[in-house]
Design a protein around this motif. Structure first.
Motif, PDB file in Angstrom:
ATOM      1  N   ASP A 110     -32.481  33.677   6.613  1.00  0.00           N
ATOM      2  CA  ASP A 110     -33.645  33.131   5.917  1.00  0.00           C
ATOM      3  C   ASP A 110     -33.258  32.600   4.537  1.00  0.00           C
ATOM      4  N   ARG A 111     -32.338  33.279   3.877  1.00  0.00           N
ATOM      5  CA  ARG A 111     -31.877  32.822   2.556  1.00  0.00           C
ATOM      6  C   ARG A 111     -30.971  31.600   2.695  1.00  0.00           C
ATOM      7  N   LEU A 112     -30.075  31.648   3.657  1.00  0.00           N
ATOM      8  CA  LEU A 112     -29.104  30.560   3.825  1.00  0.00           C
ATOM      9  C   LEU A 112     -29.769  29.216   4.073  1.00  0.00           C
ATOM     10  N   VAL A 113     -30.841  29.191   4.854  1.00  0.00           N
ATOM     11  CA  VAL A 113     -31.431  27.902   5.233  1.00  0.00           C
ATOM     12  C   VAL A 113     -32.165  27.237   4.072  1.00  0.00           C
ATOM     13  N   THR A 114     -32.236  27.910   2.942  1.00  0.00           N
ATOM     14  CA  THR A 114     -32.768  27.274   1.730  1.00  0.00           C
ATOM     15  C   THR A 114     -31.651  26.827   0.783  1.00  0.00           C
ATOM     16  N   ASP A 115     -30.408  27.121   1.139  1.00  0.00           N
ATOM     17  CA  ASP A 115     -29.253  26.819   0.287  1.00  0.00           C
ATOM     18  C   ASP A 115     -28.736  25.419   0.615  1.00  0.00           C
ATOM     19  N   PRO A 116     -28.783  24.471  -0.313  1.00  0.00           N
ATOM     20  CA  PRO A 116     -28.344  23.106  -0.007  1.00  0.00           C
ATOM     21  C   PRO A 116     -26.865  22.993   0.333  1.00  0.00           C
ATOM     22  N   ARG A 117     -26.101  24.056   0.083  1.00  0.00           N
ATOM     23  CA  ARG A 117     -24.682  24.030   0.467  1.00  0.00           C
ATOM     24  C   ARG A 117     -24.501  24.211   1.974  1.00  0.00           C
ATOM     25  N   LEU A 118     -25.530  24.673   2.648  1.00  0.00           N
ATOM     26  CA  LEU A 118     -25.513  24.748   4.110  1.00  0.00           C
ATOM     27  C   LEU A 118     -26.024  23.425   4.661  1.00  0.00           C
ATOM     28  N   VAL A 119     -25.272  22.827   5.563  1.00  0.00           N
ATOM     29  CA  VAL A 119     -25.698  21.598   6.236  1.00  0.00           C
ATOM     30  C   VAL A 119     -25.548  21.822   7.734  1.00  0.00           C
ATOM     31  N   VAL A 120     -26.643  21.658   8.463  1.00  0.00           N
ATOM     32  CA  VAL A 120     -26.612  21.864   9.909  1.00  0.00           C
ATOM     33  C   VAL A 120     -26.938  20.555  10.627  1.00  0.00           C
ATOM     34  N   ARG A 121     -26.414  20.474  11.837  1.00  0.00           N
ATOM     35  CA  ARG A 121     -26.770  19.353  12.716  1.00  0.00           C
ATOM     36  C   ARG A 121     -28.008  19.739  13.507  1.00  0.00           C
ATOM     37  N   GLY A 122     -28.975  18.825  13.549  1.00  0.00           N
ATOM     38  CA  GLY A 122     -30.123  19.056  14.399  1.00  0.00           C
ATOM     39  C   GLY A 122     -29.709  19.072  15.863  1.00  0.00           C
ATOM     40  N   HIS A 123     -30.466  19.792  16.688  1.00  0.00           N
ATOM     41  CA  HIS A 123     -30.193  19.773  18.121  1.00  0.00           C
ATOM     42  C   HIS A 123     -30.240  18.335  18.636  1.00  0.00           C
ATOM     43  N   PHE A 124     -29.369  18.014  19.581  1.00  0.00           N
ATOM     44  CA  PHE A 124     -29.429  16.701  20.206  1.00  0.00           C
ATOM     45  C   PHE A 124     -30.776  16.562  20.918  1.00  0.00           C
ATOM     46  N   THR A 125     -31.492  15.491  20.596  1.00  0.00           N
ATOM     47  CA  THR A 125     -32.770  15.208  21.240  1.00  0.00           C
ATOM     48  C   THR A 125     -32.568  14.100  22.257  1.00  0.00           C
ATOM     49  N   TYR A 126     -32.793  14.407  23.532  1.00  0.00           N
ATOM     50  CA  TYR A 126     -32.691  13.422  24.598  1.00  0.00           C
ATOM     51  C   TYR A 126     -34.084  12.831  24.820  1.00  0.00           C
ATOM     52  N   SER A 127     -34.207  11.543  24.619  1.00  0.00           N
ATOM     53  CA  SER A 127     -35.468  10.842  24.881  1.00  0.00           C
ATOM     54  C   SER A 127     -35.264   9.967  26.101  1.00  0.00           C
ATOM     55  N   THR A 128     -35.928  10.319  27.196  1.00  0.00           N
ATOM     56  CA  THR A 128     -35.730   9.621  28.466  1.00  0.00           C
ATOM     57  C   THR A 128     -37.031   8.960  28.896  1.00  0.00           C
TER      58      THR A 128
END
Length: 267
Positions: free
Chosen positions: A242-260
């Motif tokens: 919960d703390r990490l996801v507010t830290d701008p030093r953490l950068v995550v990739r969003g899940h791949f979204t398949y639009s079909t």
């Protein structure tokens, strides 16, 4: 005795649900609108928005179809749709009730079928509810890909996010009937249902701590905290996430979204 039905993991009655319906549009609406816009002029069209959530795409469809069109937004729990919206609203269980009367020129479902154990049957029923030439647009996360972390303040922080993702995909979501591989199987399922011109576009982007894509992790934990604890994470680890996801030093990739998108053949 039959086992009890699987429950939807992200219940709209949960206190976190309102924030979730704010984050998902921030993550996905731009991509979804680009895909729906690729269908051409929607003026006067009949559109079914299933699993409407907070209604952002139903609202866009209402503006795109104009006063001569029709948009019906459905959900098993419609509490997060706005009062007096510019579209019709129906409380509806997509898996266990017939598709609302059409036929429909456009049917859109985002992050819906991956949660439904009867997803293949639902897809076939949606395809059958299309008008000739109508389009079915299904958008789902493909969560089996690893390497979610693009940057982290420490190696331990990256390992913690990876552990969260592993348990989410392998334990927490499947226990509620979610299929993390479904998005990649949609094109074949559409073809088997008789749809043509099947086309898939895959989307993802990076999200630093404090932005919607990173904060979605905290939302997932809030709604499934007991499941993560049962799967082996500790209270301290969940609090640290919960703390990490507010830290701008953490950068995550969003899940791949398949639009079909698949179309019912013209009459």
């Amino acid at each position: 005795m039959e086992p009890p039905p699987l429950s939807y993991v992200f219940d709209n009655d949960h206190p976190e649900a309102a924030d979730r319906h704010g984050r998902l549009p921030a993550i996905l609406d731009e991509f979804t609108v680009s895909r729906l816009s690729s269908l051409g002029d929607l003026t006067g069209r009949r559109c079914l928005e299933t699993g409407a959530g907070g209604g952002s795409i139903a609202d866009w469809l209402a503006r795109a179809t104009g006063p001569t069109g029709r948009v019906l937004a459905t959900d098993v729990n419609t509490r997060h749709l706005p009062p007096s919206p510019p579209y019709d609203v129906l409380v509806h269980d997509l898996e266990n009730e017939p598709v609302p009367d059409g036929p429909w020129d456009v049917i859109h479902a985002r992050l819906v079928l991956l949660h439904l154990p009867g997803r293949e049957t639902v897809l076939r029923r949606l395809a059958a509810a299309l008008a000739p030439g109508g389009a079915l647009v299904l958008e789902d996360f493909e969560t089996t890909f690893r390497k979610l972390v693009l940057a982290a303040p420490t190696p331990q922080a990256a390992q913690l996010v990876d552990r969260y993702h592993e348990l989410l995909v392998e334990r927490v979501l499947p226990a509620h009937g979610n299929d993390p591989t479904w998005a990649g199987r949609v094109p074949a399922a559409m073809l088997e249902a008789g749809l043509t011109d099947v086309d898939t576009v895959i989307h993802s982007r990076s999200w630093p701590g404090g932005t919607a894509g990173a904060l979605l992790i905290a939302g997932n934990i809030a709604q499934t905290r007991e499941e993560f604890l049962a799967a082996g994470m500790t209270e301290a680890q969940l609090d640290e996430l919960d703390r990490l996801v507010t830290d701008p030093r953490l950068v995550v990739r969003g899940h791949f979204t398949y639009s079909t998108i698949g179309r019912r053949p013209p009459a």
